[in-house]
Design an enzyme around this catalytic site. Structure first.
Site, PDB file in Angstrom:
ATOM      1  N   ARG A  14       0.759  -1.177  -0.042  1.00  0.00           N
ATOM      2  CA  ARG A  14      -0.044   0.087   0.087  1.00  0.00           C
ATOM      3  C   ARG A  14       0.894   1.248   0.137  1.00  0.00           C
ATOM      4  O   ARG A  14       0.257   2.324  -0.172  1.00  0.00           O
ATOM      5  CB  ARG A  14      -0.837   0.068   1.258  1.00  0.00           C
ATOM      6  CG  ARG A  14      -2.223  -0.647   0.969  1.00  0.00           C
ATOM      7  CD  ARG A  14      -3.067  -0.656   2.133  1.00  0.00           C
ATOM      8  NE  ARG A  14      -2.645  -1.517   3.139  1.00  0.00           N
ATOM      9  CZ  ARG A  14      -3.239  -1.786   4.500  1.00  0.00           C
ATOM     10  NH1 ARG A  14      -4.162  -0.884   4.836  1.00  0.00           N
ATOM     11  NH2 ARG A  14      -2.726  -2.614   5.277  1.00  0.00           N
ATOM     12  N   GLY A  76       2.196 -15.209   8.426  1.00  0.00           N
ATOM     13  CA  GLY A  76       1.804 -14.903   9.552  1.00  0.00           C
ATOM     14  C   GLY A  76       2.745 -14.547  10.394  1.00  0.00           C
ATOM     15  O   GLY A  76       4.097 -15.066  10.307  1.00  0.00           O
ATOM     16  N   THR A  77       2.523 -13.911  11.835  1.00  0.00           N
ATOM     17  CA  THR A  77       3.386 -13.532  12.737  1.00  0.00           C
ATOM     18  C   THR A  77       4.018 -14.685  13.396  1.00  0.00           C
ATOM     19  O   THR A  77       5.135 -14.652  13.973  1.00  0.00           O
ATOM     20  CB  THR A  77       3.040 -12.519  13.705  1.00  0.00           C
ATOM     21  OG1 THR A  77       1.608 -13.016  14.379  1.00  0.00           O
ATOM     22  CG2 THR A  77       2.584 -11.005  13.089  1.00  0.00           C
ATOM     23  N   ASP A 100       6.945  -1.676  11.167  1.00  0.00           N
ATOM     24  CA  ASP A 100       6.155  -0.568  10.570  1.00  0.00           C
ATOM     25  C   ASP A 100       5.231  -0.119  11.794  1.00  0.00           C
ATOM     26  O   ASP A 100       4.186   0.607  11.732  1.00  0.00           O
ATOM     27  CB  ASP A 100       5.314  -1.163   9.701  1.00  0.00           C
ATOM     28  CG  ASP A 100       4.210  -2.487   9.893  1.00  0.00           C
ATOM     29  OD1 ASP A 100       4.401  -2.711  11.283  1.00  0.00           O
ATOM     30  OD2 ASP A 100       3.434  -2.743   9.379  1.00  0.00           O
ATOM     31  N   GLU A 150      -8.943 -12.865  16.615  1.00  0.00           N
ATOM     32  CA  GLU A 150      -8.750 -11.728  15.792  1.00  0.00           C
ATOM     33  C   GLU A 150     -10.120 -11.100  15.211  1.00  0.00           C
ATOM     34  O   GLU A 150     -11.308 -12.106  15.237  1.00  0.00           O
ATOM     35  CB  GLU A 150      -7.970 -12.416  14.383  1.00  0.00           C
ATOM     36  CG  GLU A 150      -6.368 -12.599  14.956  1.00  0.00           C
ATOM     37  CD  GLU A 150      -5.614 -11.307  14.965  1.00  0.00           C
ATOM     38  OE1 GLU A 150      -6.019 -10.461  14.581  1.00  0.00           O
ATOM     39  OE2 GLU A 150      -4.542 -11.235  15.561  1.00  0.00           O
ATOM     40  N   ASN A 381      41.097  26.168  -4.024  1.00  0.00           N
ATOM     41  CA  ASN A 381      41.520  24.833  -3.250  1.00  0.00           C
ATOM     42  C   ASN A 381      41.777  23.527  -4.166  1.00  0.00           C
ATOM     43  O   ASN A 381      42.013  22.634  -3.791  1.00  0.00           O
ATOM     44  CB  ASN A 381      41.006  24.336  -2.134  1.00  0.00           C
ATOM     45  CG  ASN A 381      39.452  24.249  -2.498  1.00  0.00           C
ATOM     46  OD1 ASN A 381      39.019  24.753  -3.420  1.00  0.00           O
ATOM     47  ND2 ASN A 381      38.637  23.319  -1.640  1.00  0.00           N
ATOM     48  N   ALA A 418      43.516  44.070  -1.639  1.00  0.00           N
ATOM     49  CA  ALA A 418      42.084  43.936  -2.605  1.00  0.00           C
ATOM     50  C   ALA A 418      42.686  43.772  -4.055  1.00  0.00           C
ATOM     51  O   ALA A 418      43.399  44.213  -4.684  1.00  0.00           O
ATOM     52  CB  ALA A 418      41.281  45.123  -2.385  1.00  0.00           C
TER      53      ALA A 418
END
Length: 459
Positions: A14, A76-77, A100, A150, A381, A418
């Protein structure tokens, strides 16, 4: 022993991005970076990150500061945790977080570890008036947690429960890996939910308790750009409120952006549209005016930064910088200095009580004390292949529109007139003037203009 597992193997479709979801930044740091840095503050003994999709980006960022486990198929977890081989058989408590879900604060993690000292499993929960599709915490008549359901598997009565599961746990590590293989995918998604571990623990007589998070935004999951912006705004407000509580004046908190790793002293004032990034440190009684950008900078006390950009550099006490100055690449401006508008310093040391008022570039340079740098001075330089240094010693005076061709040394109390272009060292107390001879052609200016006009008419 304390351990942590951060789940970060998902695709994050997404987000619609070529960047891994957990690598999108809020408050100047990738989502997963916030979690890992907070865990380090807690002195967690081992952090294991479960990676999968676009894992190269995560590995490149975190490098060897964590261990890695790979989950090639997202089932799945519970399935993800089975891949964390490095923690199997280790004794201690493990906190389980999500890459996330970056707003979980150090205090919340610390509280979960503390509660875990007397429990086998601690569940982080929250109460919502509209709990939506979150998993529900189911308790028995004694108020004890017996399982998590769930939303897709919950009945109507369970869906009316207002206490929800955030998905964040602190668990006895040995028991975690004992019961993980017993989790099944007998649910509407046919995935192995870590939430089932709660019921397994209660059925086997293990002590399960919950702690509640007060602000549901702290456990916000980020799945798209709108949620990313919301999380960034929440964290920005929290950071700004902290520093205002600590005695910093932030004129417009809505339009001030401060990294979580910054440190700011009391009585400092920050005006609108200021960005303070990285590990910047700002002293006391300092003023930072609008449109300034500080990144990994160190700013001293009683200093004023006016609409300027300072990156990887240091400005000491009682200085005024800007407006529209640019200091970068390890520049160090010491006490009591004044750098004016459109001055750029790169890899330059600028000693005490010197002045560089405007329109100057000093690169790879060291300037002593009590030196005056005129308008339009350039240290030349770079020869197209190599960079060379310039040294300007104490008390020197560099006039306007001078080019100092490095490598070169300007002696103490020397004067460069200068308009000079200098390619050789100037000794102490000497004055050097190097200009082309002036030639005047009588009425040559008028003749030139008339000639150009005639040529224009012919065209």
């Amino acid at each position: 022993m304390k351990y942590a597992i951060v789940l970060a193997a998902g695709k994050g479709t997404r987000m619609k991005s070529s960047i891994n979801k957990v690598m999108h930044p809020i408050a100047d740091k990738p989502l997963i970076g916030h979690l890992v840095d907070r865990l380090k503050k807690l002195n967690v003994d081992q952090i294991d990150v479960v990676v999968g999709y676009q894992q190269e980006q995560i590995r490149e960022y975190l490098k060897d500061s964590v261990r890695y486990s790979e989950q090639h198929e997202q089932k799945g977890t519970g399935h993800a945790l089975l891949h964390v081989d490095s923690l199997k058989d280790k004794k201690g408590k493990t906190i389980i977080l999500y890459g996330d879900c970056p707003l979980v604060q150090t205090e919340t993690m610390e509280m979960m570890f503390k509660e875990g000292e007397n429990s086998d499993l601690v569940v982080l929960s929250a109460k919502l008036e509209e709990p939506g599709v979150y998993g529900r915490i189911v308790r028995n008549s004694l108020g004890e947690i017996i399982r998590i359901v769930e939303f897709g598997d919950a009945n109507q009565e369970q869906r009316r429960i207002s206490e929800i599961n955030t998905g964040i746990y602190c668990v006895d590590n040995e028991l975690l890996f004992k019961y993980l293989p017993q989790i099944t995918n007998n649910n509407h998604s046919q995935e192995y939910y870590l939430t089932d571990i709660v019921e397994l623990f209660t059925k086997n007589g293990h002590k399960v308790k919950s702690v509640r998070v007060d602000d549901i935004n702290e456990v916000m999951g980020i799945n798209d750009r709108k949620q990313l912006a919301k999380a960034d705004a929440w964290l920005k407000e929290r950071i700004n409120n902290h520093w205002m509580t600590e005695g910093v004046t932030i004129v417009d908190p809505q339009n001030t952006y401060i990294s979580e790793d910054c440190v700011i002293g009391q009585d400092t004032t920050i005006h609108p549209n200021v960005v303070i990034k990285g590990k910047t440190v700002v002293g006391t009684n300092t003023v930072i005016t609008s449109n300034s950008w500080l990144e990994n900078a160190t700013i001293g006390d009683n200093t004023r930064i006016e609409s300027s950009k300072i990156i990887d550099s240091r400005v000491d006490n009682n200085c005024t910088i800007g407006p529209f100055a640019h200091l970068r690449m390890n520049t160090h401006v010491m006490d009591d200095n004044r750098l004016g508008n459109f001055v750029e310093f790169k890899n330059t040391i600028f000693h005490k009580n010197s002045r560089c008022a405007h329109l100057t570039y000093l690169g790879d340079c060291e300037v002593g004390e009590d030196v005056n740098i005129g308008c339009g001075v350039v240290t030349v330089n770079y020869d197209g292949k190599n960079k060379y240094r310039t040294k300007i010693n104490d008390g020197a005076f560099i006039g306007s529109n001078c080019n100092l061709i490095a490598p070169i040394v300007i002696g103490k109390n020397a004067v460069v007139a200068a308009g000079s272009t200098i390619s050789k060292d100037v000794l102490d107390n000497d004055m050097v003037i190097e200009r082309a001879e002036s030639i005047t052609k009588k009425e040559g200016g008028l003749k030139y203009k008339n000639k150009k006009k005639l040529e224009g008419d012919k065209k």
